[in-house]
Write an enzyme that holds these catalytic residues in place. Structure first.
Site, PDB file in Angstrom:
ATOM      1  CE  LYS A 106      -1.309   5.539   7.622  1.00 29.50           C
ATOM      2  NZ  LYS A 106      -0.646   4.772   6.212  1.00 29.50           N
TER       3      LYS A 106
ATOM      4  CG  ASP B 123       5.541   3.424   1.892  1.00 34.19           C
ATOM      5  OD1 ASP B 123       5.642   4.080   3.123  1.00 34.19           O
ATOM      6  OD2 ASP B 123       4.349   3.354   1.116  1.00 34.19           O
TER       7      ASP B 123
ATOM      8  CG  PHE C 134      -1.936   1.165   1.057  1.00 32.86           C
ATOM      9  CD1 PHE C 134      -3.117   1.015   0.362  1.00 32.86           C
ATOM     10  CD2 PHE C 134      -1.692   2.179   1.819  1.00 32.86           C
ATOM     11  CE1 PHE C 134      -3.804   2.305   0.439  1.00 32.86           C
ATOM     12  CE2 PHE C 134      -2.477   3.593   1.795  1.00 32.86           C
ATOM     13  CZ  PHE C 134      -3.566   3.314   1.033  1.00 32.86           C
TER      14      PHE C 134
HETATM   15  C1  LIG Z   1      -0.954   5.149   5.004  1.00 33.50           C
HETATM   16  C2  LIG Z   1       0.148   4.752   4.107  1.00 33.50           C
HETATM   17  C3  LIG Z   1       0.542   5.607   2.762  1.00 33.50           C
HETATM   18  C4  LIG Z   1      -0.472   6.633   2.510  1.00 33.50           C
HETATM   19  O1  LIG Z   1      -0.438   7.614   3.228  1.00 33.50           O
HETATM   20  P1  LIG Z   1      -1.475   8.871   3.281  1.00 33.50           P
HETATM   21  O2  LIG Z   1      -1.114   9.830   4.276  1.00 33.50           O
HETATM   22  O3  LIG Z   1      -2.932   8.299   3.363  1.00 33.50           O
HETATM   23  O4  LIG Z   1      -1.343   9.475   1.774  1.00 33.50           O
HETATM   24  C5  LIG Z   1       1.603   5.211   2.080  1.00 33.50           C
HETATM   25  N1  LIG Z   1       2.445   4.067   2.381  1.00 33.50           N
HETATM   26  C6  LIG Z   1       1.975   3.398   3.587  1.00 33.50           C
HETATM   27  C7  LIG Z   1       2.964   2.153   4.055  1.00 33.50           C
HETATM   28  C8  LIG Z   1       1.000   3.730   4.403  1.00 33.50           C
HETATM   29  O5  LIG Z   1       0.501   2.938   5.268  1.00 33.50           O
END
Ligand SMILES: *Cc1c(COP(=O)(O)O)cnc(C)c1O
Length: 397
Positions: A249, A220, A135
């Site tokens: 986050k 990420d 994700f």
């Molecule tokens: C939540 C998440 C995103 C996206 O972040 P947003 O602030 O919602 O755009 C990207 N990568 C990972 C691993 C995430 O958990």
């Protein structure tokens, strides 16, 4: 007069899916709904409120900065942004940083950087390899990078230059690498995809492959960064250093922020390449600086690791009492999941709402636990009792 907020939402919104709870206040691991009912929040704003709700250090920083300077645009220098940059560069061991507003934006920036790097250093290579069940966010390009066809179907054609391979499979990355490849983009532990933990040497092998082939390794850590896995950054737990790292986050302690960092040798963006109006503004950076400094100074990642062990032991005990229903309990630090054989997530979360414990049904068979990193032993124990009661109800229903 009381308002039916849930009916109002149903009338006004599109594409939302929420639990039927209107949250009005939070403190630490607890939140209260509009009727004054108290819950233990093991969703933490989706792994955002790492110091819990309304942490005094974050509240104070926001209040003071709100009364001093909130927004200037990035046409000017501002001190909270520079202090936060200094802190993150120091603790990641990377060299340069760029701030945005979200995780998706951080990843977009990282991919732009990788494409420019590919142009300059790999004969115009632009393709990014990511993993199934990953994700990376909801912008069009990040939907293309996200290994979940369900998020792509309605929005094809996807932007070009992304492909996915099975996670935790180094051979798959090797086979997918072509002269067009510029980078590999991975979560150290897949969060939204169900808390999938790779074998201990996977990321080291990917690192080696990227070095051999001249590819950038983008990690990420939007979800895993800032202590969630029990180390300040997930890459530290796996003994690798990325070329590019994305954070969001937990970084802001509850305010919207994203950032990507890069090693000097691939920090190829120059003025005019990338920009943002609000990204890294003084208000947000003051909050993120307060949250991040507090987290680092108080060794919160280590506390998260210990609380994670306690939670894991408790969940494993529940698994032993429901061996036919629970397929797996897994996690690192305070990112954990219970996987069931049957599709029970919705039922479990509805039942846990009723037990005053908030959880996240990330897949039909997977419930995710991601409490604030400051959660106490007693809160973990209470959550476990509530979870088991909710689980028993969901199974019996
Ligand atoms: C939540 C998440 C995103 C996206 O972040 P947003 O602030 O919602 O755009 C990207 N990568 C990972 C691993 C995430 O958990």
């Amino acid at each position: 007069m009381t308002t039916d907020w849930i009916a109002l939402e149903k009338k006004l919104y599109m594409g939302s899916r929420r639990q039927p709870i209107v949250i009005v206040r939070g403190e630490g691991t607890r939140v209260w709904d509009e009727h004054g009912r108290e819950y233990l929040d093991f969703t933490a704003g989706w792994a955002v409120n790492s110091l819990g709700h309304c942490h005094p250090a974050v509240v104070k920083a926001i209040q003071e900065q709100a009364a001093t300077l909130t927004q200037t645009s990035n046409q000017f220098y501002t001190i909270p942004q520079l202090k936060l940059a200094e802190l993150l560069v120091k603790h990641t061991g990377l060299d340069r940083i760029f701030f945005g507003n979200s995780g998706a934006e951080a990843n977009e920036g990282a991919v732009k950087l990788a494409r420019k790097y590919g142009k300059q250093h790999r004969n115009g290579a632009y393709e990014v390899i990511s993993a199934n069940n990953s994700f990376h966010g909801r912008t069009l390009a990040m939907v293309a990078a996200t290994g979940n066809p369900h998020y792509q179907e309605s929005f094809v054609p996807m932007p070009e230059g992304f492909l996915q391979v099975p996670f935790n499979d180094i051979e798959a990355i090797k086979l997918a690498t072509t002269p067009k490849t510029c980078a590999v983009l991975l979560e150290p532990v897949q969060g939204e995809g169900g808390v999938n933990i790779p074998s201990q040497d996977y990321l080291r092998q990917v690192r080696q492959w990227c070095d051999q082939q001249g590819l950038l390794l983008i990690l990420d850590e939007v979800q895993t960064g800032m202590g969630r896995l029990g180390t300040l950054f997930g890459f530290q737990a796996f003994g690798v250093k990325p070329d590019v790292l994305t954070l969001a986050k937990g970084l802001g302690g509850g305010v919207p922020i994203g950032a990507f960092l890069a090693q000097e040798r691939c920090a190829v963006l120059v003025p005019g390449d990338h920009g943002t109006t609000l990204g890294g503004n003084p208000l947000i950076c003051a909050a993120a600086l307060a949250a991040s400094s507090w987290l680092i100074e108080h060794n919160v990642p280590d506390h998260a690791r210990r609380m994670g062990e306690r939670l894991m032991n408790g969940l494993k005990a529940v698994q032993r009492r429901f061996p036919k229903e629970i397929k797996d309990v897994r996690g690192m630090g305070l990112l954990q999941a219970v996987e069931t054989h049957r599709e029970l997530s919705s039922a479990i979360v509805s039942a846990s709402n009723a037990e005053a414990l908030l959880l996240n049904p990330t897949r039909p068979t997977i419930v995710r636990f991601m409490p604030p990193l400051t959660v106490t032993e007693q809160e973990v124990d209470t959550a476990l009792v509530r979870f088991e009661r909710a689980f028993a109800k969901a199974v019996a229903a």
